[in-house]
Motif scaffolding. Structure first.
Motif, mmCIF file in Angstrom:
data_model
loop_
_atom_site.group_PDB
_atom_site.id
_atom_site.type_symbol
_atom_site.label_atom_id
_atom_site.label_comp_id
_atom_site.label_asym_id
_atom_site.label_seq_id
_atom_site.Cartn_x
_atom_site.Cartn_y
_atom_site.Cartn_z
ATOM 1 N N LYS A 107 -18.504 -25.194 67.106
ATOM 2 C CA LYS A 107 -18.611 -26.332 66.186
ATOM 3 C C LYS A 107 -19.967 -26.241 65.486
ATOM 4 N N GLN A 108 -19.951 -25.829 64.239
ATOM 5 C CA GLN A 108 -21.190 -25.520 63.531
ATOM 6 C C GLN A 108 -21.378 -26.456 62.333
ATOM 7 N N PRO A 109 -22.601 -26.984 62.119
ATOM 8 C CA PRO A 109 -22.840 -27.823 60.922
ATOM 9 C C PRO A 109 -22.575 -27.042 59.643
ATOM 10 N N LEU A 110 -22.138 -27.755 58.612
ATOM 11 C CA LEU A 110 -21.906 -27.118 57.316
ATOM 12 C C LEU A 110 -23.212 -26.875 56.574
ATOM 13 N N GLY A 111 -24.132 -27.834 56.633
ATOM 14 C CA GLY A 111 -25.390 -27.712 55.904
ATOM 15 C C GLY A 111 -25.783 -29.036 55.275
ATOM 16 N N VAL A 112 -25.822 -29.079 53.949
ATOM 17 C CA VAL A 112 -26.181 -30.300 53.216
ATOM 18 C C VAL A 112 -24.930 -30.830 52.517
ATOM 19 N N VAL A 113 -24.593 -32.070 52.806
ATOM 20 C CA VAL A 113 -23.377 -32.696 52.279
ATOM 21 C C VAL A 113 -23.751 -33.745 51.243
ATOM 22 N N GLY A 114 -23.078 -33.733 50.106
ATOM 23 C CA GLY A 114 -23.267 -34.753 49.083
ATOM 24 C C GLY A 114 -22.290 -35.897 49.270
ATOM 25 N N VAL A 115 -22.757 -37.118 49.029
ATOM 26 C CA VAL A 115 -21.908 -38.315 49.144
ATOM 27 C C VAL A 115 -22.065 -39.143 47.877
ATOM 28 N N ILE A 116 -20.968 -39.350 47.169
ATOM 29 C CA ILE A 116 -20.937 -40.263 46.018
ATOM 30 C C ILE A 116 -20.174 -41.499 46.471
ATOM 31 N N ALA A 185 -24.265 -27.396 44.137
ATOM 32 C CA ALA A 185 -23.607 -26.484 45.085
ATOM 33 C C ALA A 185 -23.809 -26.965 46.523
ATOM 34 N N PHE A 186 -23.245 -28.137 46.818
ATOM 35 C CA PHE A 186 -23.312 -28.665 48.182
ATOM 36 C C PHE A 186 -22.499 -27.782 49.125
ATOM 37 N N ASP A 187 -22.725 -27.980 50.423
ATOM 38 C CA ASP A 187 -21.875 -27.336 51.421
ATOM 39 C C ASP A 187 -20.586 -28.122 51.627
ATOM 40 N N HIS A 188 -20.553 -29.349 51.159
ATOM 41 C CA HIS A 188 -19.358 -30.197 51.147
ATOM 42 C C HIS A 188 -19.715 -31.397 50.274
ATOM 43 N N LEU A 189 -18.724 -31.988 49.627
ATOM 44 C CA LEU A 189 -18.961 -33.159 48.778
ATOM 45 C C LEU A 189 -17.915 -34.216 49.076
ATOM 46 N N LEU A 209 -17.084 -23.725 44.093
ATOM 47 C CA LEU A 209 -16.163 -23.673 45.235
ATOM 48 C C LEU A 209 -16.624 -24.585 46.371
ATOM 49 N N VAL A 210 -17.096 -25.775 45.996
ATOM 50 C CA VAL A 210 -17.551 -26.751 46.990
ATOM 51 C C VAL A 210 -16.331 -27.447 47.596
ATOM 52 N N PRO A 211 -16.172 -27.404 48.917
ATOM 53 C CA PRO A 211 -15.056 -28.128 49.538
ATOM 54 C C PRO A 211 -15.242 -29.628 49.379
ATOM 55 N N LEU A 212 -14.137 -30.333 49.241
ATOM 56 C CA LEU A 212 -14.171 -31.753 48.885
ATOM 57 C C LEU A 212 -13.456 -32.633 49.893
ATOM 58 N N THR A 213 -13.984 -33.827 50.058
ATOM 59 C CA THR A 213 -13.228 -34.944 50.615
ATOM 60 C C THR A 213 -13.144 -35.979 49.509
ATOM 61 N N LEU A 214 -11.939 -36.262 49.058
ATOM 62 C CA LEU A 214 -11.717 -37.242 47.990
ATOM 63 C C LEU A 214 -11.023 -38.461 48.577
ATOM 64 N N ASN A 435 -14.170 -32.916 59.983
ATOM 65 C CA ASN A 435 -14.152 -32.702 58.534
ATOM 66 C C ASN A 435 -15.469 -32.092 58.037
ATOM 67 N N PHE A 436 -16.568 -32.478 58.664
ATOM 68 C CA PHE A 436 -17.884 -32.019 58.230
ATOM 69 C C PHE A 436 -18.458 -30.927 59.149
ATOM 70 N N THR A 437 -17.568 -30.277 59.898
ATOM 71 C CA THR A 437 -17.941 -29.209 60.816
ATOM 72 C C THR A 437 -17.242 -27.918 60.413
ATOM 73 N N HIS A 438 -17.950 -26.800 60.519
ATOM 74 C CA HIS A 438 -17.307 -25.499 60.381
ATOM 75 C C HIS A 438 -16.847 -25.054 61.762
ATOM 76 N N HIS A 439 -15.557 -24.843 61.910
ATOM 77 C CA HIS A 439 -14.994 -24.392 63.181
ATOM 78 C C HIS A 439 -14.952 -22.858 63.150
ATOM 79 N N LYS A 440 -15.975 -22.269 63.740
ATOM 80 C CA LYS A 440 -16.142 -20.817 63.651
ATOM 81 C C LYS A 440 -15.506 -20.104 64.840
ATOM 82 N N ALA A 441 -14.663 -19.124 64.528
ATOM 83 C CA ALA A 441 -14.052 -18.309 65.575
ATOM 84 C C ALA A 441 -15.088 -17.345 66.132
#
Length: 472
Positions: A107-116, A185-189, A209-214, A435-441
């Motif tokens: 369970k790895q953090p994505l980095g910096v996430v943007g929130v609008i 270029a967030f790690d997630h928005l 190619l920023v992954p989104l939660t809408l 949702n805000f975690t990278h699930h790394k194999a």
């Protein structure tokens, strides 16, 4: 921070935060809990100031509604993350592997996430996503709404006191700043708002190619089954339709009720409003529409419906105006005899107007819902378990609540999100963490490399292995 930063300035902040995130390494459980607790403290310590700022922005907003929806519910979600974090962070083992091969999911953090975040619940819809973002070990940049300037400014000041700039940065500014923010270029928005604006955000994010939660909206239906308790349906629907005066993405947007029960519903609605609001215009429990533009838009929806043949019934207290421009308060209105040509049936309402359609067979209601974009939530009133299961199976929505309205939003164990045009991705509780975690194999090969031998030439003697698999 300046209220009107350029794209280059915003990009510089993000890049600095990204470098810092990498340099600091993965956030420990203790640091994540500390950030979550500081968010709790910020909201709790300053609840009266925050409620007052929100009321200033709305013209008037019920303090009780602010304390329930923006303060208490948000704190509860943050505390749930603190209590659950140790369990969420555990690597997930993988079983049933060949030989001595080992594997797990990190369970790895994505980095910096943007929130609008939007204006209608400016604390909840900023810190709700941040609960999952911080729990997952990320840092964040927040762009609160320009439509709630007092609240956004106060948030910026408070966050500066409780958080370091590299943990949580706040960007203030108008829609142009919001557009620039969505191009970063967030790690997630995460974006919460209208479907129309969500399309622009998605286009901008696609460039990097920023992954989104809408978290969008749409027209959430209420279907009243022919066996339902009409008084219950009226009371529970109007409870939420008058909370924040319907300025909620999950607010009921239209009703489908049996034709034979229409008049009974209207009577029940009138009785419930008399019981709930002896007055509205001078009542501190009744909230104003956020600004003149939205106020005029709601008036336009009523006028358009009436001109096209709808029957409009005001639920204002006797002797009070239904609509007052000075207070920007609009009483609840039932809008009967509606059709899809009316703007009120095409747009998300975001106000205390309730269109009502009738049906003769319940299948017509399900058919109507399925002929329209998938909603953020659907609400169904019936005590028949077989009909409840059928409705759940034959309709698709971000969430389904049976015999109530919006209850799911305060249950931390449930995902909160839409489907199709009403959104993508979900948060709240463990769903936000994921949702805000990278699930790394992660795979650790054994010393004898037993599982890898089948890929090594010569292949002839290994043909039997392939044949055995194909024969299964």
């Amino acid at each position: 921070m300046s209220s009107q930063q350029s794209f280059d300035e915003l990009n510089s902040i993000l890049n600095t935060m990204k470098r810092n995130h990498i340099a600091q390494g993965p956030a420990s459980a203790e640091l994540r809990k500390d950030r979550l607790q500081r968010a709790v403290n910020l909201i709790k310590d300053n609840r009266d100031q925050l409620a007052e700022a929100m009321s200033q922005d709305f013209g008037h907003r019920s303090k009780y509604q602010s304390l329930v929806a923006d303060i208490a519910t948000t704190i509860k979600g943050l505390q749930h993350a603190i209590a659950s974090l140790d369990n969420w962070m555990q690597p997930e083992p993988v079983f049933g592997l060949e030989g001595e091969l080992q594997a797990h999911i990190q369970k790895q953090p994505l980095g910096v996430v943007g929130v609008i975040s939007p204006w209608n619940f400016p604390i909840n819809l900023a810190f709700g996503p941040l609960a999952g973002i911080f729990a997952a070990g990320n840092t964040a940049m927040l762009k609160p709404s320009e439509l709630t300037p007092h609240t956004s400014q106060l948030l910026a000041e408070l966050i500066g006191r409780y958080f370091e700039p590299m943990e949580l940065a706040v960007v203030l500014g108008d829609a142009n700043v919001g557009q620039d923010f969505s191009r970063l270029a967030f790690d997630h928005l995460v974006f919460t708002g209208s479907t129309a604006v969500g399309k622009h955000v998605m286009r901008a994010a696609a460039e990097n190619l920023v992954p989104l939660t809408l978290e969008l909206g749409g027209k959430s239906p209420v279907v009243v089954g022919d066996d339902a308790n009409i008084q219950m349906a009226a009371e529970r629907t109007l409870t939420i339709k008058t909370f924040n005066v319907g300025q909620i993405c999950l607010s009921p947007d239209y009703m489908l009720i049996p034709e034979a029960k229409r008049d009974e519903f209207v009577s029940a609605a009138k009785a419930f409003m008399r019981q709930s609001f002896a007055t509205m215009q001078d009542n501190t429990d009744y909230t104003s529409i956020i600004n003149p533009r939205h106020f005029e838009r709601l008036q336009g929806l009523l006028d358009d419906a009436a001109q096209r043949g709808a029957t409009v019934i005001s639920l204002a207290p006797q002797g009070e105006p239904s609509i007052d421009e000075a207070t920007r308060k609009i009483a609840p209105h039932l809008v009967l005899d509606v059709n899809d040509d009316m703007a009120i049936m095409q747009e998300e309402i975001f106000g205390p107007l309730l269109p009502i359609q009738t049906y003769t067979q319940e299948a017509q209601a399900i058919e109507y819902i399925n002929a329209h974009p998938r909603p953020l939530a659907a609400y169904y009133f019936s005590n028949d378990e077989q009909k409840q299961r059928a409705f759940a199976a034959h309709t698709t929505s971000g969430a389904l609540v049976i015999n109530d309205i919006m209850t799911h939003a305060s249950i931390d164990a449930l995902p909160f999100g839409g489907v199709g045009p009403s959104g993508m991705g979900a948060y709240h509780g463990v769903h936000g963490f994921n949702n805000f975690t990278h699930h790394k194999a992660v795979v650790i090969q054994s010393e004898n490399n037993e599982s890898g031998q089948r890929l090594r030439a010569p292949y002839g003697e290994k043909q039997a292995l392939v044949e055995s698999v194909l024969a299964q």
